[in-house]
Scaffold this motif. Structure first.
Motif, PDB file in Angstrom:
ATOM      1  N   PRO A  99      -0.699   6.001  10.955  1.00 57.44           N
ATOM      2  CA  PRO A  99       0.575   6.110  11.165  1.00 57.44           C
ATOM      3  C   PRO A  99       0.768   5.991   9.617  1.00 57.44           C
ATOM      4  CG  PRO A  99       0.094   3.617  11.286  1.00 57.44           C
ATOM      5  CD  PRO A  99      -0.983   3.710  11.210  1.00 57.44           C
ATOM      6  N   THR A 100       2.036   7.218   9.804  1.00 54.71           N
ATOM      7  CA  THR A 100       2.528   8.328   8.038  1.00 54.71           C
ATOM      8  C   THR A 100       2.232   7.470   7.124  1.00 54.71           C
ATOM      9  OG1 THR A 100       3.404   9.969   9.969  1.00 54.71           O
ATOM     10  CG2 THR A 100       3.875   9.390   7.785  1.00 54.71           C
ATOM     11  N   SER A 101       2.862   6.424   7.599  1.00 53.46           N
ATOM     12  CA  SER A 101       3.056   5.073   5.935  1.00 53.46           C
ATOM     13  C   SER A 101       1.589   4.920   5.096  1.00 53.46           C
ATOM     14  CB  SER A 101       3.722   4.361   7.251  1.00 53.46           C
ATOM     15  OG  SER A 101       2.945   3.337   7.399  1.00 53.46           O
ATOM     16  N   ARG A 102       0.469   5.046   6.308  1.00 54.98           N
ATOM     17  CA  ARG A 102      -0.618   5.349   5.596  1.00 54.98           C
ATOM     18  C   ARG A 102      -0.832   6.525   4.281  1.00 54.98           C
ATOM     19  NH1 ARG A 102      -5.903   2.889   7.910  1.00 54.98           N
ATOM     20  NH2 ARG A 102      -7.618   3.363   6.372  1.00 54.98           N
ATOM     21  N   ILE A 103      -0.609   7.172   5.365  1.00 53.53           N
ATOM     22  CA  ILE A 103      -0.266   8.897   4.124  1.00 53.53           C
ATOM     23  C   ILE A 103       0.402   8.761   3.306  1.00 53.53           C
ATOM     24  CG2 ILE A 103      -0.273  10.973   4.080  1.00 53.53           C
ATOM     25  CD1 ILE A 103      -1.372  10.715   7.574  1.00 53.53           C
ATOM     26  N   ASN A 104       1.515   8.117   3.140  1.00 53.01           N
ATOM     27  CA  ASN A 104       2.552   8.224   2.554  1.00 53.01           C
ATOM     28  C   ASN A 104       2.263   7.465   1.526  1.00 53.01           C
ATOM     29  OD1 ASN A 104       4.426  10.720   3.589  1.00 53.01           O
ATOM     30  ND2 ASN A 104       5.434   8.414   4.601  1.00 53.01           N
TER      31      ASN A 104
ATOM     32  N   VAL B 108      -4.680  13.878   3.742  1.00 51.91           N
ATOM     33  CA  VAL B 108      -4.683  13.666   5.085  1.00 51.91           C
ATOM     34  C   VAL B 108      -6.452  14.007   5.229  1.00 51.91           C
ATOM     35  CG1 VAL B 108      -4.733  15.343   6.638  1.00 51.91           C
ATOM     36  CG2 VAL B 108      -2.496  14.423   5.448  1.00 51.91           C
ATOM     37  N   ASN B 109      -7.385  15.200   4.222  1.00 53.90           N
ATOM     38  CA  ASN B 109      -9.042  15.115   4.500  1.00 53.90           C
ATOM     39  C   ASN B 109      -9.390  13.644   4.142  1.00 53.90           C
ATOM     40  OD1 ASN B 109      -7.862  17.743   5.378  1.00 53.90           O
ATOM     41  ND2 ASN B 109      -8.797  18.551   2.693  1.00 53.90           N
ATOM     42  N   ASP B 110      -8.824  12.782   2.946  1.00 50.29           N
ATOM     43  CA  ASP B 110      -9.169  11.943   3.049  1.00 50.29           C
ATOM     44  C   ASP B 110      -9.306  10.779   4.249  1.00 50.29           C
ATOM     45  OD1 ASP B 110     -10.629  12.781   1.142  1.00 50.29           O
ATOM     46  OD2 ASP B 110      -9.773  12.035  -0.509  1.00 50.29           O
ATOM     47  N   ILE B 111      -7.827  10.533   4.969  1.00 51.03           N
ATOM     48  CA  ILE B 111      -7.782   9.823   5.964  1.00 51.03           C
ATOM     49  C   ILE B 111      -8.991  10.191   7.332  1.00 51.03           C
ATOM     50  CG2 ILE B 111      -5.540   8.982   7.615  1.00 51.03           C
ATOM     51  CD1 ILE B 111      -5.242   7.623   4.384  1.00 51.03           C
ATOM     52  N   ILE B 112      -8.475  10.760   7.173  1.00 52.45           N
ATOM     53  CA  ILE B 112      -9.721  11.961   9.071  1.00 52.45           C
ATOM     54  C   ILE B 112     -10.462  10.932   8.305  1.00 52.45           C
ATOM     55  CG2 ILE B 112      -9.947  13.069   9.959  1.00 52.45           C
ATOM     56  CD1 ILE B 112      -7.622  15.069   9.327  1.00 52.45           C
ATOM     57  N   ARG B 113     -11.322  10.851   7.011  1.00 51.10           N
ATOM     58  CA  ARG B 113     -13.052  11.095   7.129  1.00 51.10           C
ATOM     59  C   ARG B 113     -13.145   9.673   7.098  1.00 51.10           C
ATOM     60  NH1 ARG B 113     -14.212  11.637   0.999  1.00 51.10           N
ATOM     61  NH2 ARG B 113     -12.986   9.403   1.490  1.00 51.10           N
TER      62      ARG B 113
ATOM     63  N   VAL C 218      -5.483  17.958  14.944  1.00 52.20           N
ATOM     64  CA  VAL C 218      -4.914  17.312  13.997  1.00 52.20           C
ATOM     65  C   VAL C 218      -3.264  18.251  13.850  1.00 52.20           C
ATOM     66  CG1 VAL C 218      -4.403  16.937  11.246  1.00 52.20           C
ATOM     67  CG2 VAL C 218      -7.100  17.887  12.259  1.00 52.20           C
ATOM     68  N   GLU C 219      -2.670  16.914  14.036  1.00 49.61           N
ATOM     69  CA  GLU C 219      -1.251  16.718  14.335  1.00 49.61           C
ATOM     70  C   GLU C 219      -0.627  16.021  13.522  1.00 49.61           C
ATOM     71  OE1 GLU C 219       0.051  19.460  18.210  1.00 49.61           O
ATOM     72  OE2 GLU C 219      -1.441  17.268  19.009  1.00 49.61           O
TER      73      GLU C 219
ATOM     74  N   VAL D  62      -2.157  12.474  14.051  1.00 53.31           N
ATOM     75  CA  VAL D  62      -2.912  12.172  15.457  1.00 53.31           C
ATOM     76  C   VAL D  62      -3.892  13.356  15.346  1.00 53.31           C
ATOM     77  CG1 VAL D  62      -3.127  12.197  17.993  1.00 53.31           C
ATOM     78  CG2 VAL D  62      -0.936  11.282  16.480  1.00 53.31           C
ATOM     79  N   TYR D  63      -5.063  12.882  15.711  1.00 47.69           N
ATOM     80  CA  TYR D  63      -6.398  13.898  15.762  1.00 47.69           C
ATOM     81  C   TYR D  63      -7.431  13.200  17.090  1.00 47.69           C
ATOM     82  CZ  TYR D  63      -8.897  10.807  13.348  1.00 47.69           C
ATOM     83  OH  TYR D  63      -9.592   9.734  12.380  1.00 47.69           O
ATOM     84  N   GLU D  64      -8.238  14.647  17.287  1.00 45.50           N
ATOM     85  CA  GLU D  64      -9.498  14.323  18.605  1.00 45.50           C
ATOM     86  C   GLU D  64     -10.247  14.784  17.509  1.00 45.50           C
ATOM     87  OE1 GLU D  64      -9.265  17.471  21.442  1.00 45.50           O
ATOM     88  OE2 GLU D  64      -7.968  15.668  22.071  1.00 45.50           O
ATOM     89  N   ALA D  65     -11.689  13.516  17.741  1.00 44.91           N
ATOM     90  CA  ALA D  65     -12.458  13.641  16.699  1.00 44.91           C
ATOM     91  C   ALA D  65     -13.954  13.656  17.928  1.00 44.91           C
ATOM     92  CB  ALA D  65     -13.416  12.304  16.967  1.00 44.91           C
ATOM     93  N   THR D  66     -14.497  14.202  18.202  1.00 51.84           N
ATOM     94  CA  THR D  66     -15.906  13.612  19.328  1.00 51.84           C
ATOM     95  C   THR D  66     -17.351  14.329  18.764  1.00 51.84           C
ATOM     96  OG1 THR D  66     -14.610  15.932  20.929  1.00 51.84           O
ATOM     97  CG2 THR D  66     -16.655  15.421  21.290  1.00 51.84           C
ATOM     98  N   VAL D  67     -17.871  13.109  19.699  1.00 53.66           N
ATOM     99  CA  VAL D  67     -19.008  12.717  18.170  1.00 53.66           C
ATOM    100  C   VAL D  67     -20.103  12.341  19.490  1.00 53.66           C
ATOM    101  CG1 VAL D  67     -18.508  10.172  18.849  1.00 53.66           C
ATOM    102  CG2 VAL D  67     -19.821  10.676  17.115  1.00 53.66           C
ATOM    103  N   GLU D  68     -20.935  12.245  19.346  1.00 58.51           N
ATOM    104  CA  GLU D  68     -22.456  12.565  20.178  1.00 58.51           C
ATOM    105  C   GLU D  68     -22.863  10.906  19.985  1.00 58.51           C
ATOM    106  OE1 GLU D  68     -24.792  16.755  21.793  1.00 58.51           O
ATOM    107  OE2 GLU D  68     -24.441  15.981  19.112  1.00 58.51           O
TER     108      GLU D  68
END
Length: 444
Positions: free
Chosen positions: A20-25, A67-72, A95-96, A103-109
């Motif tokens: 949610p954008t609210s978490r980023i804001n 944004v970078n920290d949220i994704i991490r 990342v959009e 919204v983002y995609e993460a590929t993990v093995e």
């Protein structure tokens, strides 16, 4: 946070994460206010810069950091939420910002989920070998050869004799670099020289000269000589035949044997050491055969991250061996680029597959390390040392060393578990053939 997961392959998952954008804001505003307390802008005292000015000057950078920290943070939350057994770091893509969400995609093995095929389909060759009196006598002769001296002879040079000679080589009538030497010593039959060179010296005596014709191999290391015909002028200066030491009191003393105990004690000790070598060699042979059959029967995909880790491990192991062989100074100048990933990739993939399969066998069979076998293994290993008690105490009381031996014993238990159901064929081999096979396996 919303997460959906889809399988990309047997060892990869794609996570679609929506935050949610609210978490980023919320985090952005909090960080913006903290920045306002310390921001330094000309015309304003520290801590007195208007929030609007801080937002204007620092806002875009702070927002991207958030944004970078949220994704991490959220990608690992998503992995835990989806109960994914991840291997390596996730790869973030697409990342959009849309519909009030990041919204983002993460590929993990992921660690492979495998089902091991029934062991009764496996075919394993188990070799057997025994030490006889001829093997012991041959080993004692080898011990003598390791301490042999040389006696000058006026006779012809033969295989296993040492010849001192000068040589001068030509290719197309021209001398070439490295093609000549003086007082060169060579044991005939050692295979140190190119094919035909040593054969050309056989039969010569001290004081004789001869020109021999040879051809450099097509794969010779010096490209300018590869496949070329050459002539070498040979001048023999000295021929020496090997002289083995007598098995006397002085020889026995080298091996800690008194003259009273004599050659029979030497033979007994040699046999004991050879039998230990045979036990270890046979154990390693059947383990390798069983594991090769296990891997061949179970085709599985393995994560590239696990293969990369194994490549790094094998490369570091080779560098350590290089360090031990040539010393620390040589290792410091060692360029890791001389050991590219491709050099280790095939073996690394096989090792990772084997590790995954063995772990599955352990889990399915609920195998636990047999501490009695560990103690027996330590006792047997210690028996080759001068003070076995000290060695036993070291390995039994040092947790790290004992853990390494426990891992070996547990592998032996896996092998026993496989062999109990596999189609096993027994093959008799000689002591020499067993050792040659073991040396070839270690060289791979």
């Amino acid at each position: 946070m919303q997460v959906t997961t889809e399988a990309v392959s047997g060892v990869a998952r794609r996570l679609n994460v929506s935050v949610p954008t609210s978490r980023i804001n919320e985090q952005f505003e909090a960080r913006l206010k903290r920045t306002a307390k310390t921001a330094k802008i000309n015309g304003f005292r520290p801590g007195k810069v208007p929030l609007s000015r801080v937002r204007s000057d620092f806002g875009p950078g702070i927002y991207q950091e958030v944004v970078n920290d949220i994704i991490r943070d959220t990608v690992f939350e998503a992995i835990q939420q989806e109960k994914i057994n991840a291997v390596g770091m996730p790869n973030i893509e697409k990342v959009e910002h849309k519909d009030d969400a990041l919204v983002y995609e993460a590929t993990v093995e992921v660690y492979p989920e495998v089902e091991v095929k029934a062991f009764d389909t496996l075919e394993v060759e188990r070799k057997a070998a025994e030490i006889n009196d001829k093997d012991v006598d041959a080993m004692i002769e080898n011990l003598q050869k390791q301490r042999q001296t040389w006696a000058v002879t006026k006779g012809m040079a033969k295989k296993d004799m040492q010849v001192t000679f000068d040589f001068e080589g030509e290719v197309d009538g021209e001398k070439f670099e490295g093609g000549s030497a003086e007082d060169f010593k060579l044991v005939l039959g050692s295979g140190r020289m190119i094919p035909g060179f040593e054969d050309g010296i056989i039969g010569m005596k001290a004081g004789e000269e001869k020109v021999i014709d040879v051809t450099f191999p097509e794969d010779y290391q010096a490209a300018n000589l590869a496949g070329k015909a050459a002539k070498f002028k040979i001048t023999v200066k000295q021929v020496e035949k090997p002289k083995l030491p007598e098995i006397d009191a002085e020889f026995l003393k080298i091996f800690g044997i008194s003259e009273e105990d004599g050659v029979e004690k030497l033979k007994a000790d040699v046999r004991k050491n050879m039998e230990r070598e045979v036990r270890n060699g046979l154990r390693n042979q059947v383990k390798q055969a069983a594991f090769d059959a296990l891997v061949a029967a179970n085709e599985i995909d393995v994560p590239s991250a696990m293969v990369a880790q194994e490549i790094d491990r094998q490369r570091e192991q080779m560098i350590q061996q290089f360090t031990q062989q040539f010393g620390g100074a040589g290792a410091q100048s060692f360029d890791k680029s001389m050991l590219p990933d491709e050099l280790f990739k095939e073996q690394a993939e096989k090792s990772v597959k084997l590790g995954v399969l063995v772990s599955k066998v352990l889990a399915d069979a609920k195998l636990e390390v047999d501490q009695a076998r560990v103690d027996t293994y330590i006792d047997e290993m210690a028996s080759s040392y001068e003070d076995p008690t000290e060695v036993v105490d070291y390995f039994k009381n040092d947790k790290q060393q004992r853990a390494q031996i426990e891992a070996v014993v547990l592998e032996d238990q896996v092998v026993d578990h496989i062999l109990a159901a596999a189609k096993v064929t027994e093959t008799e081999v000689s002591y020499d053939d067993l050792l040659k096979e073991q040396q070839a396996r270690q060289a791979r």
